[in-house]
Scaffold this motif. Structure first.
Motif, mmCIF file in Angstrom:
data_model
loop_
_atom_site.group_PDB
_atom_site.id
_atom_site.type_symbol
_atom_site.label_atom_id
_atom_site.label_comp_id
_atom_site.label_asym_id
_atom_site.label_seq_id
_atom_site.Cartn_x
_atom_site.Cartn_y
_atom_site.Cartn_z
ATOM 1 N N GLU A 28 -8.319 -10.678 7.849
ATOM 2 C CA GLU A 28 -9.624 -11.239 7.498
ATOM 3 C C GLU A 28 -9.927 -11.212 6.017
ATOM 4 O OE1 GLU A 28 -12.693 -9.451 9.838
ATOM 5 O OE2 GLU A 28 -11.650 -9.862 11.720
ATOM 6 N N LYS A 29 -9.219 -10.360 5.269
ATOM 7 C CA LYS A 29 -9.484 -10.281 3.835
ATOM 8 C C LYS A 29 -8.203 -9.934 3.089
ATOM 9 C CE LYS A 29 -11.147 -5.547 4.306
ATOM 10 N NZ LYS A 29 -12.297 -4.662 4.153
ATOM 11 N N VAL A 30 -8.249 -10.186 1.782
ATOM 12 C CA VAL A 30 -7.128 -9.901 0.899
ATOM 13 C C VAL A 30 -7.670 -9.291 -0.393
ATOM 14 C CG1 VAL A 30 -5.586 -11.701 1.794
ATOM 15 C CG2 VAL A 30 -7.203 -12.251 -0.044
ATOM 16 N N TYR A 31 -6.768 -8.740 -1.169
ATOM 17 C CA TYR A 31 -7.100 -8.233 -2.499
ATOM 18 C C TYR A 31 -6.408 -9.117 -3.527
ATOM 19 C CZ TYR A 31 -9.157 -4.106 -0.461
ATOM 20 O OH TYR A 31 -9.969 -3.257 0.241
ATOM 21 N N VAL A 32 -7.164 -9.534 -4.529
ATOM 22 C CA VAL A 32 -6.636 -10.384 -5.585
ATOM 23 C C VAL A 32 -6.733 -9.622 -6.899
ATOM 24 C CG1 VAL A 32 -6.823 -12.607 -6.774
ATOM 25 C CG2 VAL A 32 -7.458 -12.430 -4.352
ATOM 26 N N THR A 33 -5.653 -9.648 -7.666
ATOM 27 C CA THR A 33 -5.611 -8.983 -8.963
ATOM 28 C C THR A 33 -4.688 -9.758 -9.882
ATOM 29 O OG1 THR A 33 -5.356 -6.833 -10.063
ATOM 30 C CG2 THR A 33 -3.722 -7.395 -8.369
ATOM 31 N N ARG A 34 -4.574 -9.304 -11.103
ATOM 32 C CA ARG A 34 -3.664 -9.969 -12.028
ATOM 33 C C ARG A 34 -2.234 -9.697 -11.603
ATOM 34 N NH1 ARG A 34 -4.930 -8.317 -17.627
ATOM 35 N NH2 ARG A 34 -3.171 -9.649 -18.090
ATOM 36 N N GLY A 35 -1.398 -10.684 -11.780
ATOM 37 C CA GLY A 35 0.019 -10.545 -11.493
ATOM 38 C C GLY A 35 0.800 -10.561 -12.796
ATOM 39 N N ASN A 36 2.067 -10.844 -12.689
ATOM 40 C CA ASN A 36 2.925 -10.910 -13.866
ATOM 41 C C ASN A 36 3.185 -12.363 -14.253
ATOM 42 O OD1 ASN A 36 3.378 -8.046 -14.192
ATOM 43 N ND2 ASN A 36 4.613 -8.161 -12.344
ATOM 44 N N GLU A 37 3.572 -12.563 -15.477
ATOM 45 C CA GLU A 37 3.883 -13.888 -16.021
ATOM 46 C C GLU A 37 2.715 -14.866 -15.945
ATOM 47 O OE1 GLU A 37 7.131 -11.602 -15.588
ATOM 48 O OE2 GLU A 37 6.553 -12.584 -13.722
ATOM 49 N N GLY A 38 1.492 -14.364 -15.860
ATOM 50 C CA GLY A 38 0.319 -15.232 -15.919
ATOM 51 C C GLY A 38 -0.253 -15.674 -14.591
ATOM 52 N N CYS A 39 0.263 -15.174 -13.485
ATOM 53 C CA CYS A 39 -0.270 -15.563 -12.180
ATOM 54 C C CYS A 39 -1.246 -14.507 -11.675
ATOM 55 C CB CYS A 39 0.859 -15.751 -11.172
ATOM 56 S SG CYS A 39 1.658 -14.220 -10.636
ATOM 57 N N LEU A 40 -1.871 -14.796 -10.547
ATOM 58 C CA LEU A 40 -2.663 -13.811 -9.824
ATOM 59 C C LEU A 40 -1.863 -13.372 -8.613
ATOM 60 C CD1 LEU A 40 -6.232 -15.419 -9.877
ATOM 61 C CD2 LEU A 40 -5.250 -13.756 -11.473
ATOM 62 N N ALA A 41 -2.005 -12.114 -8.230
ATOM 63 C CA ALA A 41 -1.312 -11.573 -7.063
ATOM 64 C C ALA A 41 -2.322 -11.351 -5.947
ATOM 65 C CB ALA A 41 -0.610 -10.266 -7.417
ATOM 66 N N VAL A 42 -1.951 -11.744 -4.736
ATOM 67 C CA VAL A 42 -2.800 -11.605 -3.559
ATOM 68 C C VAL A 42 -2.077 -10.709 -2.561
ATOM 69 C CG1 VAL A 42 -3.968 -12.826 -1.686
ATOM 70 C CG2 VAL A 42 -3.705 -13.938 -3.919
ATOM 71 N N TYR A 43 -2.744 -9.627 -2.157
ATOM 72 C CA TYR A 43 -2.164 -8.652 -1.235
ATOM 73 C C TYR A 43 -2.986 -8.555 0.043
ATOM 74 C CZ TYR A 43 0.517 -6.906 -5.215
ATOM 75 O OH TYR A 43 1.368 -6.796 -6.288
ATOM 76 N N THR A 44 -2.313 -8.320 1.147
ATOM 77 C CA THR A 44 -3.012 -7.963 2.375
ATOM 78 C C THR A 44 -3.641 -6.587 2.160
ATOM 79 O OG1 THR A 44 -1.107 -6.819 3.312
ATOM 80 C CG2 THR A 44 -1.310 -9.189 3.799
ATOM 81 N N VAL A 45 -4.494 -6.158 3.067
ATOM 82 C CA VAL A 45 -5.089 -4.824 2.961
ATOM 83 C C VAL A 45 -3.986 -3.768 2.924
ATOM 84 C CG1 VAL A 45 -6.538 -3.112 4.120
ATOM 85 C CG2 VAL A 45 -7.269 -5.508 4.029
ATOM 86 N N GLU A 46 -3.022 -3.894 3.824
ATOM 87 C CA GLU A 46 -1.920 -2.922 3.874
ATOM 88 C C GLU A 46 -1.060 -3.005 2.622
ATOM 89 O OE1 GLU A 46 -2.494 -5.260 6.298
ATOM 90 O OE2 GLU A 46 -3.484 -3.947 7.747
ATOM 91 N N GLY A 47 -0.798 -4.225 2.167
ATOM 92 C CA GLY A 47 0.002 -4.415 0.960
ATOM 93 C C GLY A 47 -0.682 -3.842 -0.266
ATOM 94 N N TRP A 48 -2.009 -4.018 -0.345
ATOM 95 C CA TRP A 48 -2.761 -3.462 -1.469
ATOM 96 C C TRP A 48 -2.713 -1.935 -1.433
ATOM 97 C CZ3 TRP A 48 -4.291 -4.237 -6.140
ATOM 98 C CH2 TRP A 48 -5.234 -3.390 -6.719
ATOM 99 N N GLN A 49 -2.875 -1.355 -0.261
ATOM 100 C CA GLN A 49 -2.824 0.102 -0.143
ATOM 101 C C GLN A 49 -1.471 0.632 -0.593
ATOM 102 O OE1 GLN A 49 -3.913 0.601 3.985
ATOM 103 N NE2 GLN A 49 -6.101 0.565 3.524
#
Length: 142
Positions: A28-49
């Motif tokens: 139902e939700k994801v975490y978005v943060t800065r990624g590498n090389e200028g992109c944004l990274a999107v993680y599942t709840v488990e992936g973010w943890q």
């Protein structure tokens, strides 16, 4: 597992549709943060943890570690999917990823990357010629 490349437009309010195949993996939700090389990274709840725990294991006595953790976590945000399968990306993160209109949504294995389409095309073109060399020497990258 996230794979594939999709192109979608981000609207003026910062809403971006995530492909249905990827949404099914997200919950139902994801975490978005800065990624590498200028992109944004999107993680599942488990992936973010998992990612967050790896950050917390880094030696905080080192200045570069503290800087990295601050840069990753300070603008990270939790995004819920709306009824149309879109997430609303805050302006500060849109600026980080230089997301204007056409975006490329890239499956990166354990997470999703959001790229400005021109930046993605340049990144891909610049690195594609190295594919064989990188794959041949992948064991030496550590």
């Amino acid at each position: 597992m996230f794979i594939g490349e999709y192109r979608h437009n981000i609207d003026a309010k910062g809403r971006l549709s995530i492909p249905a195949k990827m949404r099914l993996e997200c919950g139902e939700k994801v975490y978005v943060t800065r990624g590498n090389e200028g992109c944004l990274a999107v993680y599942t709840v488990e992936g973010w943890q998992t990612y967050y725990q790896s950050l917390m294991k880094l030696p905080k006595t080192k200045k570069k570690t503290r800087i990295f953790i601050r840069l990753v976590t300070s603008r990270a945000t939790e995004c819920e999917f709306d009824k149309l399968g879109r997430i609303n990306i805050p302006q500060v993160l849109r600026n980080e990823g230089q997301l204007q209109k056409e975006c490329v949504i890239v499956g990166a294995g354990d997470h999703i990357e959001l790229w400005d389409s021109q930046m993605w095309d340049c990144f891909y073109d610049e690195n594609m010629d190295q594919f064989d060399d990188i794959s041949e020497n992948i064991d030496d990258l550590d």
